[in-house]
Design an enzyme around this catalytic site. Structure first.
Site, PDB file in Angstrom:
ATOM      1  N   GLN A   1       0.809  -1.218   0.000  1.00 37.53           N
ATOM      2  CA  GLN A   1       0.000   0.000   0.000  1.00 37.53           C
ATOM      3  C   GLN A   1       0.848   1.277   0.000  1.00 37.53           C
ATOM      4  OE1 GLN A   1      -1.571  -1.118   4.148  1.00 37.53           O
ATOM      5  NE2 GLN A   1      -1.757   1.108   4.231  1.00 37.53           N
TER       6      GLN A   1
ATOM      7  N   CYS B   1      -5.115   0.553   3.749  1.00 35.99           N
ATOM      8  CA  CYS B   1      -5.201  -0.851   4.183  1.00 35.99           C
ATOM      9  C   CYS B   1      -6.591  -1.424   3.964  1.00 35.99           C
ATOM     10  CB  CYS B   1      -4.842  -0.954   5.661  1.00 35.99           C
ATOM     11  SG  CYS B   1      -6.019  -0.145   6.749  1.00 35.99           S
TER      12      CYS B   1
ATOM     13  N   HIS C   1      -5.928  -1.012  11.710  1.00 41.05           N
ATOM     14  CA  HIS C   1      -5.361  -1.543  10.481  1.00 41.05           C
ATOM     15  C   HIS C   1      -6.252  -2.644   9.918  1.00 41.05           C
ATOM     16  CE1 HIS C   1      -2.364  -2.263   7.515  1.00 41.05           C
ATOM     17  NE2 HIS C   1      -1.989  -3.437   7.968  1.00 41.05           N
TER      18      HIS C   1
ATOM     19  N   ASN D   1      -0.829  -9.237   4.865  1.00 42.06           N
ATOM     20  CA  ASN D   1      -0.723  -7.792   5.046  1.00 42.06           C
ATOM     21  C   ASN D   1      -0.491  -7.143   3.681  1.00 42.06           C
ATOM     22  OD1 ASN D   1      -0.624  -5.340   6.317  1.00 42.06           O
ATOM     23  ND2 ASN D   1       1.190  -5.783   7.559  1.00 42.06           N
TER      24      ASN D   1
END
Ligand SMILES: *[C@@H]1O[C@H](CO)[C@@H](O)[C@H](O)[C@H]1NC(C)=O
Ligand SMILES: *[C@@H]1O[C@H](CO)[C@@H](O)[C@H](O)[C@H]1NC(C)=O
Length: 449
Positions: free
Chosen positions: A248, A254, A390, A416
């Site tokens: 990102q 996110c 997040h 992630n």
């Protein structure tokens, strides 16, 4: 309001830092008799009892060392988790056993059996432990580490003052790493990562989950939980419905990555075709959310449905910044026509995952900035499960058993969006079963037609 909440969450996690500064070099056992001085806030007892000043005789003045310790400290085989007896060490003689390899004493003294009184029978706990403190060698080793860090992550600073500033942040961050590592209850390793020259504030800007943008009347359907038996471990990466780890960048998007990851999986499972989908379309065109300033999966599912679908990563590539919406309906490859909210029970989450695919989650990112690998299980007060900041994607789960002590460490495998050079090739493993860092607090999924 929102900002205040976020800032509070963080400062409560790291407020100890200032304390540690004051007590620099006096944190562990050992060196210079510092166990006879007051402890800083963070060590030993999980319920704060070590925040009280200690008396002369090493451990707690008012018997607080007789209470249960947290998992992370002292004896390698978990013996410090058991109640201590009057005489301070283990009630059933467990402190008389030798320590594991990994703990404390440099010269093997922790591997010697403890005597009856206090810590080591022959006074060895009063000898210096581990790394020497004192500014000379420490300074040198920090400089060395920082240079290694710059090299490893290709960092360049364009002025001497920037270098100094980043070095100073790096050193502050080493203290946070130390706190996380010392109090870790799982198997996670924390250390310098590519984010080690960022302040908390800078790091925070590149997260992007915004619970404050959640609609007051949530319209999400509760998910139905399948009742089938599930295996003890499962990983959707083995089934071709997870795209490679994305990045990102310095944009709080996110939430968009969490959502595309989920929709990619939903679509692939149903239609047998794995598309890599566009986050930038969400950053630019989902007006309920705020692009690089953050957003919420719940809103994004609805935005996708309203827009008419998602383009692919190739057709609407990622820019890591806010831009004009240039959505082109003729390029839509995937649509969404609803979403569900999953329960907080982690067994139910696992059952749903095995049947229906990867799950979008919100999580508290406090343990992530310096996560290097392993099963992360930070103390609750370092990772408040109620302050989610997040968004990520659960793609599987498993159980790790520690090598010598055979402690069970159930974990989630979490994708992630910080590139493959973060964590375990871009993935995070977080303890499963006690709501660590709020991993179970905001689990959702799109429904695709
Ligand atoms: C939308 O995409 C199609 C091709 O899929 C293209 O022909 C058309 O010009 C595009 N429209 C706009 C407004 O860019
Ligand atoms: C979603 O699409 C499927 C297939 O077209 C349809 O059967 C279902 O009713 C739709 N659900 C909603 C909530 O629109």
């Amino acid at each position: 309001m929102r900002l205040i909440l976020v800032v509070c969450a963080l400062s409560s996690a790291w407020v100890v830092d200032a304390q540690l500064l004051r007590y620099e070099g006096k944190i562990h056992f050992g060196t210079d008799g510092h166990d006879q001085q007051p402890h800083s806030k963070i060590l030993l007892g999980s319920d704060g009892h070590d925040q009280k000043p200690h008396g002369q005789k090493l451990l707690g003045v008012d018997g607080h060392d007789q209470r249960l310790h947290s998992q992370a400290l002292l004896g390698g085989d978990g013996h410090d988790q058991r109640q201590h007896s009057q005489a301070l060490l283990g009630a059933d003689g467990h402190d008389l056993r030798s320590h594991g390899q990994k703990h404390f004493g440099v010269d093997g003294h922790d591997q010697q059996p403890h005597g009856q009184v206090l810590l080591g029978g022959d006074g060895h706990d009063q000898q210096p432990h581990g790394q020497k403190v004192g500014n000379g060698p420490r300074e040198l080793s920090h400089t060395h580490m920082f240079k290694g860090f710059m090299k490893k992550y290709n960092k360049a600073y364009n002025s001497q003052s920037e270098f100094k500033k980043r070095f100073s942040i790096f050193r502050q961050n080493l203290k946070k790493i130390h706190i996380l590592q010392q109090s870790e209850r799982g198997t996670a390793k924390y250390g310098p990562t590519k984010f080690s020259d960022l302040t908390e504030h800078e790091f925070r800007r590149m997260l992007g989950l915004r619970p404050d943008l959640k609609p007051t009347l949530s319209q999400m359907e509760p998910a139905e939980i399948p009742s089938e038996e599930i295996p003890s471990s499962f990983d959707w990466r083995d089934h071709g419905i997870v795209t490679p780890v994305k990045n990102q960048g310095m944009c709080g998007s996110c939430w968009a990555f969490s959502v595309t990851g989920n929709v990619e999986g939903q679509w692939a499972l149903k239609h047998k075709h794995l598309y890599s989908l566009s986050e930038q379309e969400l950053v630019d065109c989902d007006k309920t959310d705020e692009g690089c300033n953050g957003g919420m999966p719940e809103n994004a599912y609805e935005a996708i449905a309203k827009l008419g679908g998602l383009e692919t990563e190739n057709d609407y590539p990622y820019e890591a910044k806010d831009d004009q919406c240039h959505f082109n309906e003729t390029k839509v490859k995937v649509t969404v026509n609803g979403s569900v909210e999953l329960p907080q029970n982690e067994d139910d989450l696992a059952r749903w995952l095995v049947k229906h695919g990867p799950i979008s989650i919100g999580i508290n990112a406090n343990a992530l900035q310096f996560y290097v690998g392993g099963v992360s299980h930070p103390l609750r007060f370092l990772c408040n499960p109620k302050s989610l900041d997040h968004g990520m994607l659960i793609v599987g789960y498993g159980v790790h058993t520690t090598k010598y002590l055979h402690r069970r460490q159930p974990y989630w495998i979490v994708k992630n969006s910080w590139g493959p050079d973060w964590g375990e090739q871009g993935y995070y493993r977080v303890y499963r079963g006690d709501g660590t860092c709020g991993v179970n607090q905001m689990a959702t999924s799109a429904i695709v037609p």
